[in-house]
Design a protein around this motif. Structure first.
Motif, PDB file in Angstrom:
ATOM      1  N   ARG A 147       0.807  -1.218   0.000  1.00  0.00           N
ATOM      2  CA  ARG A 147       0.000   0.000   0.000  1.00  0.00           C
ATOM      3  C   ARG A 147       0.846   1.277   0.000  1.00  0.00           C
ATOM      4  O   ARG A 147       0.308   2.358  -0.191  1.00  0.00           O
ATOM      5  N   LYS A 148       2.146   1.153   0.228  1.00  0.00           N
ATOM      6  CA  LYS A 148       2.965   2.361   0.354  1.00  0.00           C
ATOM      7  C   LYS A 148       4.319   2.147  -0.309  1.00  0.00           C
ATOM      8  O   LYS A 148       4.907   1.078  -0.195  1.00  0.00           O
ATOM      9  N   PHE A 149       4.791   3.174  -1.009  1.00  0.00           N
ATOM     10  CA  PHE A 149       6.135   3.173  -1.590  1.00  0.00           C
ATOM     11  C   PHE A 149       7.004   4.167  -0.814  1.00  0.00           C
ATOM     12  O   PHE A 149       6.529   5.221  -0.351  1.00  0.00           O
ATOM     13  N   SER A 150       8.281   3.839  -0.737  1.00  0.00           N
ATOM     14  CA  SER A 150       9.268   4.781  -0.211  1.00  0.00           C
ATOM     15  C   SER A 150      10.464   4.778  -1.154  1.00  0.00           C
ATOM     16  O   SER A 150      10.665   3.830  -1.924  1.00  0.00           O
ATOM     17  N   ALA A 151      11.224   5.846  -1.115  1.00  0.00           N
ATOM     18  CA  ALA A 151      12.391   5.961  -1.994  1.00  0.00           C
ATOM     19  C   ALA A 151      13.397   6.909  -1.378  1.00  0.00           C
ATOM     20  O   ALA A 151      13.043   7.799  -0.595  1.00  0.00           O
ATOM     21  N   GLU A 152      14.658   6.701  -1.725  1.00  0.00           N
ATOM     22  CA  GLU A 152      15.717   7.624  -1.336  1.00  0.00           C
ATOM     23  C   GLU A 152      16.338   8.184  -2.608  1.00  0.00           C
ATOM     24  O   GLU A 152      16.748   7.431  -3.498  1.00  0.00           O
ATOM     25  N   VAL A 153      16.374   9.517  -2.677  1.00  0.00           N
ATOM     26  CA  VAL A 153      16.819  10.200  -3.894  1.00  0.00           C
ATOM     27  C   VAL A 153      17.808  11.297  -3.513  1.00  0.00           C
ATOM     28  O   VAL A 153      17.590  12.021  -2.532  1.00  0.00           O
ATOM     29  N   LEU A 154      18.862  11.409  -4.296  1.00  0.00           N
ATOM     30  CA  LEU A 154      19.800  12.505  -4.071  1.00  0.00           C
ATOM     31  C   LEU A 154      19.122  13.829  -4.423  1.00  0.00           C
ATOM     32  O   LEU A 154      18.374  13.907  -5.405  1.00  0.00           O
ATOM     33  N   PRO A 155      19.353  14.883  -3.643  1.00  0.00           N
ATOM     34  CA  PRO A 155      18.659  16.150  -3.893  1.00  0.00           C
ATOM     35  C   PRO A 155      18.915  16.722  -5.285  1.00  0.00           C
ATOM     36  O   PRO A 155      18.072  17.418  -5.835  1.00  0.00           O
ATOM     37  N   ASN A 162      19.067  15.043  -7.972  1.00  0.00           N
ATOM     38  CA  ASN A 162      18.352  14.240  -8.972  1.00  0.00           C
ATOM     39  C   ASN A 162      16.936  14.799  -9.150  1.00  0.00           C
ATOM     40  O   ASN A 162      15.931  14.174  -8.801  1.00  0.00           O
ATOM     41  N   ARG A 163      16.859  15.988  -9.723  1.00  0.00           N
ATOM     42  CA  ARG A 163      15.587  16.712  -9.807  1.00  0.00           C
ATOM     43  C   ARG A 163      14.572  15.984 -10.697  1.00  0.00           C
ATOM     44  O   ARG A 163      13.367  16.014 -10.442  1.00  0.00           O
ATOM     45  N   LYS A 164      15.050  15.342 -11.759  1.00  0.00           N
ATOM     46  CA  LYS A 164      14.120  14.653 -12.657  1.00  0.00           C
ATOM     47  C   LYS A 164      13.370  13.547 -11.934  1.00  0.00           C
ATOM     48  O   LYS A 164      12.170  13.376 -12.121  1.00  0.00           O
ATOM     49  N   MET A 165      14.070  12.779 -11.097  1.00  0.00           N
ATOM     50  CA  MET A 165      13.401  11.697 -10.383  1.00  0.00           C
ATOM     51  C   MET A 165      12.497  12.254  -9.294  1.00  0.00           C
ATOM     52  O   MET A 165      11.403  11.727  -9.047  1.00  0.00           O
ATOM     53  N   LEU A 166      12.911  13.303  -8.631  1.00  0.00           N
ATOM     54  CA  LEU A 166      12.042  13.934  -7.645  1.00  0.00           C
ATOM     55  C   LEU A 166      10.747  14.417  -8.292  1.00  0.00           C
ATOM     56  O   LEU A 166       9.660  14.310  -7.699  1.00  0.00           O
ATOM     57  N   MET A 167      10.850  14.925  -9.515  1.00  0.00           N
ATOM     58  CA  MET A 167       9.661  15.387 -10.232  1.00  0.00           C
ATOM     59  C   MET A 167       8.737  14.221 -10.592  1.00  0.00           C
ATOM     60  O   MET A 167       7.520  14.363 -10.579  1.00  0.00           O
ATOM     61  N   VAL A 168       9.315  13.057 -10.916  1.00  0.00           N
ATOM     62  CA  VAL A 168       8.488  11.882 -11.225  1.00  0.00           C
ATOM     63  C   VAL A 168       7.557  11.582 -10.057  1.00  0.00           C
ATOM     64  O   VAL A 168       6.358  11.320 -10.241  1.00  0.00           O
ATOM     65  N   PHE A 169       8.083  11.630  -8.838  1.00  0.00           N
ATOM     66  CA  PHE A 169       7.267  11.332  -7.662  1.00  0.00           C
ATOM     67  C   PHE A 169       6.292  12.463  -7.352  1.00  0.00           C
ATOM     68  O   PHE A 169       5.110  12.224  -7.099  1.00  0.00           O
ATOM     69  N   SER A 170       6.788  13.699  -7.363  1.00  0.00           N
ATOM     70  CA  SER A 170       5.938  14.817  -6.943  1.00  0.00           C
ATOM     71  C   SER A 170       4.816  15.095  -7.929  1.00  0.00           C
ATOM     72  O   SER A 170       3.752  15.578  -7.546  1.00  0.00           O
ATOM     73  N   ASP A 171       5.028  14.772  -9.219  1.00  0.00           N
ATOM     74  CA  ASP A 171       4.020  15.064 -10.235  1.00  0.00           C
ATOM     75  C   ASP A 171       3.039  13.912 -10.465  1.00  0.00           C
ATOM     76  O   ASP A 171       2.157  14.012 -11.315  1.00  0.00           O
ATOM     77  N   ALA A 172       3.185  12.812  -9.717  1.00  0.00           N
ATOM     78  CA  ALA A 172       2.364  11.633  -9.975  1.00  0.00           C
ATOM     79  C   ALA A 172       0.948  11.760  -9.428  1.00  0.00           C
ATOM     80  O   ALA A 172       0.085  10.936  -9.751  1.00  0.00           O
ATOM     81  N   GLY A 173       0.707  12.758  -8.584  1.00  0.00           N
ATOM     82  CA  GLY A 173      -0.634  12.929  -8.036  1.00  0.00           C
ATOM     83  C   GLY A 173      -0.833  12.286  -6.682  1.00  0.00           C
ATOM     84  O   GLY A 173      -1.918  12.363  -6.106  1.00  0.00           O
ATOM     85  N   VAL A 208      17.235  12.760   0.164  1.00  0.00           N
ATOM     86  CA  VAL A 208      15.812  13.061   0.312  1.00  0.00           C
ATOM     87  C   VAL A 208      15.052  11.738   0.408  1.00  0.00           C
ATOM     88  O   VAL A 208      15.095  10.912  -0.513  1.00  0.00           O
ATOM     89  N   SER A 209      14.376  11.517   1.544  1.00  0.00           N
ATOM     90  CA  SER A 209      13.559  10.317   1.737  1.00  0.00           C
ATOM     91  C   SER A 209      12.102  10.641   1.445  1.00  0.00           C
ATOM     92  O   SER A 209      11.566  11.631   1.969  1.00  0.00           O
ATOM     93  N   LEU A 210      11.482   9.814   0.617  1.00  0.00           N
ATOM     94  CA  LEU A 210      10.100  10.025   0.202  1.00  0.00           C
ATOM     95  C   LEU A 210       9.265   8.821   0.616  1.00  0.00           C
ATOM     96  O   LEU A 210       9.749   7.684   0.644  1.00  0.00           O
ATOM     97  N   GLU A 211       7.989   9.068   0.904  1.00  0.00           N
ATOM     98  CA  GLU A 211       7.051   7.969   1.100  1.00  0.00           C
ATOM     99  C   GLU A 211       5.651   8.447   0.735  1.00  0.00           C
ATOM    100  O   GLU A 211       5.316   9.621   0.917  1.00  0.00           O
TER     101      GLU A 211
END
Length: 906
Positions: A137-145, A147-158, A170-173
């Motif tokens: 039910r949940k994804f998490s990821a670690e991204v280097l700050p 790496n803006r393109k990958m950060l955008m993939v997550f933030s723009d997904a809705g 940068v840790s995301l979940e």
């Protein structure tokens, strides 16, 4: 929920062809152990920066241990997907389940040369869908700050992404269950990508005709000639290994010899030569192919196999396919001027976009538009519709400024849920006319996965009405409507005036208008055309102008019989002038005009467009003319209904309060653990009631019993008075057959009724009995919701008893439903008049029925695992609605045709 994959096995539908952001295509599939060399080659080809972004360190090569870990997954706890073009890996996405079984870590790696094409977003959608199927039910990821393109993939997904910065990372979940926002993001990306892919086909910068011939009459000869004579604005290349010169220009033996890039290839070679040609097109960077060649789905199983391979080969090399057996494509825009079709000349320019499937229908549709002088913007014949479909064209037309109305002749609908979604959105800005004969079933076209609808034909019609589609039966009716919507302002109401030079004809036309739901506000039958055009035309103009100023008149029908000196063009010019000035539609019918040299059917009027040239379509200078008034009135009625749909507040998709989708999903997963394959399981009464309660749907409680004393104890618990009924599905509602006894007030009466009912039901095999709390009296209704293989959820409503059992008087809808849809749904059955006070009976609580319909709709739309829900009866009284019996059945759900992951039809 679907069956979870076993170790080393994944569902077939995890593989998919996808459309990328720039309109190209690619293939997505789970990774295989055999991909080790390809993964190593992918890694070695990446830049040092990309490798560092992915692994937080640079490594020139992956070790054997790493390759083994990356390519050998179990498709449950560890899943990896790759996107390939031409067999070469362009992107990898993966997840690994963490200690929390509902959470997984996700990571992506996209080839440097293919970044910016939306590959990361597509991988995320498909990974999330696979993870949900596996209970994550949940994804998490670690991204280097950086790496803006990958950060955008997550933030723009809705998704609602939570992030925090720690130790340079940068840790995301985020929760991966679909939300309204994530679905909107997916649909927006899908729209842009598919529209772009069709734009590349219909407005290519260059065209090659492969199989071009100097032999007059051949398909290759005609296609090349039509592209050249149509005035295509880009380079045209003829490909034929046996000719040095074709159509007055140098030809080439192979596509590789062409000096410039080729964006569109028109293929007219024998089917056994097509695979080699497609391979050459892929190598040359062609964006799309139009395959005129037959011998595919029209040639039985052998042809179907060839067709599947054609699509697989083209998509794998980044190309879309029109056809096979396509009549071709047309774009009348002066910037393109493309006639890559079998039509002998470029069509008259206008605002109508046209789509057909088989070449025969395409010929008829194209000819009808030409005969009626209806200008078109674009035309596409999909032939066997192996790839490009009507849904793709609607995506393109939505943004195409040259298209103001669209017409589709459909012989099949492969993805009805997507069709409904796209048509509803498109119809808000452009009229959508669909011809689909009732004789043609709702099914996938040949060559695709075998699925056929089980829903009644009325459900398909209801789906189209919900979406605002103007539904017609024939090509002629399609053109009848197209003449109006492509040349006239939409009517703002149903009021019409009728003009005629015959009192009898005027009365007939008025009666026809009333049948179409139009209100006849004025009938003018003193139109005198025998006085000569010089006197008749000014009088007609004055009378028409005066009538069009009346607020209650929203349109005018002019029906004329032959008269001395009658000139169709001059009369039509006056009508067009008055219509344009008033901003109200005027349609004309010239009955009995036999001179074939005079147009009495089509766009007739002032030829200002012809005088101005192709850059000025005749949209506002002509009037729709018909050879009989019945066709004119029917077309106008259809346009009025569309305008009324457009004018209504469609409302948001209904979201009733107090629903628990998450709890329901978890409960269904638990219930389905014991269900294998496609086995259907009927829930017991208590479980069904509990499941429905999660969506605020309450069933009047009932208790089964064996002895009369158990019945009395149950009644004491439920509360007196009670009803006594059999649980037999065929008898439980039948008071006349002894299956129900009502309003039992005390224990002694209940004991006696149990004894009597059992005796009377012996002839039916002594079915079991139950007692139920007495519900307030009311009108008996029934609701039904089913999961259809093509349509997905279908909701039905009717008044219980003879109305549905004998007369089949149902209303059907396909979720999701807006507030307006729910309103119309309850009022859909012919017998629904009984809900609003009938023969002295009080009206029922219709809002309570609407609330129940909205809750059932959301339940069924959210949970495909629920195969069937039936409420019968539902007693609708003046103060609420009571469900007396609920039948709920569940099964492992198949993948819906319009799911939460983008994929091309396979």
């Amino acid at each position: 929920m679907v069956d979870q994959p076993a170790d080393g096995v994944y569902p077939e539908y995890w593989e998919a062809d996808v459309v990328l952001r720039d309109g190209g295509t690619a293939h997505l599939r789970p990774i295989h152990p055999a991909d080790a060399d390809a993964v190593q080659a992918f890694h070695v080809g990446q830049s040092q920066t990309s490798i560092y972004m992915r692994f937080f360190a640079f490594k020139s090569r992956l070790s054997s241990k790493e390759l083994k870990r990356f390519t050998e997954v179990d498709y449950r706890d560890r899943v990896a997907l790759v996107i390939t073009i031409g067999g070469e890996i362009m992107g990898i996405g993966r997840y690994d389940r963490l200690d929390d079984p509902e959470e997984a870590e996700v990571a992506f790696n996209i080839a440097d040369a293919h970044q910016g094409r939306g590959i990361g977003s597509i991988l995320l959608e498909h990974l999330a869908a696979a993870a949900r199927e596996n209970g994550i039910r949940k994804f998490s990821a670690e991204v280097l700050p950086e790496n803006r393109k990958m950060l955008m993939v997550f933030s723009d997904a809705g998704y609602d992404v939570k992030r925090h910065f720690d130790d340079g990372v940068v840790s995301l979940e985020f929760n991966i269950d679909p939300t309204e926002k994530s679905r909107a993001v997916m649909e927006s990306r899908e729209h842009r990508a598919e529209a772009r892919s069709i734009q590349e086909l219909l407005a290519p910068s260059s065209v090659a005709v492969i199989g071009a011939s100097r032999r007059w009459g051949t398909v290759g000869y005609q296609l090349l000639e039509h592209v050249i004579e149509g005035g295509f604005t880009g380079p045209v290349y003829a490909i034929n290994p046996e000719a040095l010169e074709l159509a007055g220009m140098l030809s080439f033996a192979r596509l590789a010899e062409v000096p410039g890039p080729v964006k569109l290839a028109v293929i007219a070679v024998p089917y056994d030569e097509v695979p080699k040609v497609v391979e050459e097109c892929g190598a040359a960077g062609v964006k799309g192919i139009v395959v005129a060649t037959a011998g595919y789905a029209d040639d039985g199983e052998r042809g179907l196999a060839r067709q599947r391979e054609l699509v697989r080969q083209a998509r794998a090399n980044g190309m879309r396919v029109i056809g096979p057996a396509s009549l071709g494509i047309v774009n009348t825009s002066p910037a393109v001027s493309l006639n890559a079709s079998m039509a002998p000349s470029l069509a008259r320019r206008g605002g109508l976009g046209l789509f057909s499937q088989s070449a025969a229908i395409g010929v008829s549709l194209y000819a009808a538009s030409s005969r009626r002088r209806v200008g078109i913007s674009t035309f596409l014949s999909a032939g066997n519709r192996a790839d490009v479909s009507g849904n793709d064209m609607m995506q393109f037309w939505e943004d195409n400024a040259d298209t103001t109305a669209v017409g589709l002749y459909l012989e099949s609908i492969g993805n009805p849920r997507k069709f409904s979604r796209l048509a509803r959105r498109l119809a808000r800005t452009k009229p959508v006319i669909v011809a689909k004969s009732d004789a043609m079933g709702l099914h996938l076209p040949p060559g695709h996965a075998v699925r056929t609808t089980q829903a009644p034909p009325e459900a398909v019609d209801a789906m189209m009405r919900q979406a605002g589609v103007i539904r017609v039966e024939t090509i002629e009716q399609l053109m009848d409507v197209a003449q109006i919507v492509s040349s006239q302002a939409l009517p703002t109401g149903p009021g019409v005036a009728v003009f005629s030079n015959s009192r009898a004809l005027g009365k007939v036309v008025a009666d026809s208008a009333a049948v179409q739901g139009l209100g006849v506000e004025r009938i003018v039958t003193d139109v005198d055309l025998d006085a000569g055009m010089s006197r008749a035309l000014p009088a007609l103009r004055r009378s028409l102008q005066e009538t069009l100023t009346i607020d209650a008149v929203h349109a005018v029908v002019v029906a004329l019989l032959p008269a001395r000196g009658l000139t169709v063009e001059k009369i039509a010019a006056v009508l067009a002038e008055c219509s344009a000035a008033a901003g109200k539609p005027v349609v004309a019918a010239f009955s009995g005009i036999l001179d074939p040299s005079v147009y009495v059917e089509g766009m007739v009027g002032a030829d200002a467009a012809d005088a101005a040239g192709a850059a000025a379509p005749a949209a506002r200078t002509t009037v729709p003319c018909y050879s009989n008034p019945g066709a004119a009135v029917a077309a106008l009625g259809a346009v009025v209904r569309y305008a009324q749909w457009l004018d209504r507040d469609q409302g948001l998709f209904v979201e009733p309060a107090g629903c628990d989708p998450e709890g329901t999903r978890a409960e269904l997963e638990e219930l389905l653990r014991s269900v294998g394959g496609e086995h259907l399981r009927r829930l017991d009464q208590s479980t069904a009631a509990g499941l429905l309660a999660r969506y605020g749907i309450q069933v009047v409680p009932s208790v089964g019993f064996e002895t009369a004393e158990e019945a009395v104890a149950a009644a004491d618990k439920l509360g007196w008075p009670v009803a006594l009924k059999t649980t037999d599905p065929a008898l439980r509602h039948r008071l006349d057959l002894g299956g129900v006894r009502l309003d039992i007030q005390d224990a002694a009466s209940l004991r006696l009724n149990v004894l009597q009912m059992r005796k009377s039901l012996e002839r039916y095999g002594s079915p079991s009995l139950e007692v139920q709390t007495m519900a307030p009296v009311g009108q008996a209704c029934t609701f039904r919701a089913v999961e259809d293989p093509l349509l997905g959820p279908v909701i039905s409503f009717g008044l219980a008893g003879d109305a549905v059992n004998l007369l089949d008087d149902w209303a059907h809808r396909v979720p999701p439903l807006s507030g307006s849809d729910v309103h119309d749904f309850i009022r859909g059955p012919r017998a629904s008049r009984k809900l609003f006070g009938y023969q002295g009976l009080p009206p029922v609580d219709v809002p309570a029925l609407e609330d129940l319909a909205a809750r059932l709709t959301r339940l069924k739309d959210n949970h495909p695992e629920i195969a069937l829900v039936e409420f019968n009866p539902v007693l609708a009284g003046p103060d609420g609605a009571s469900i007396l019996a609920a039948d709920v059945r569940i099964a492992n759900a198949a993948q819906r045709t319009d799911s939460a992951r983008r994929a091309m039809r396979s």
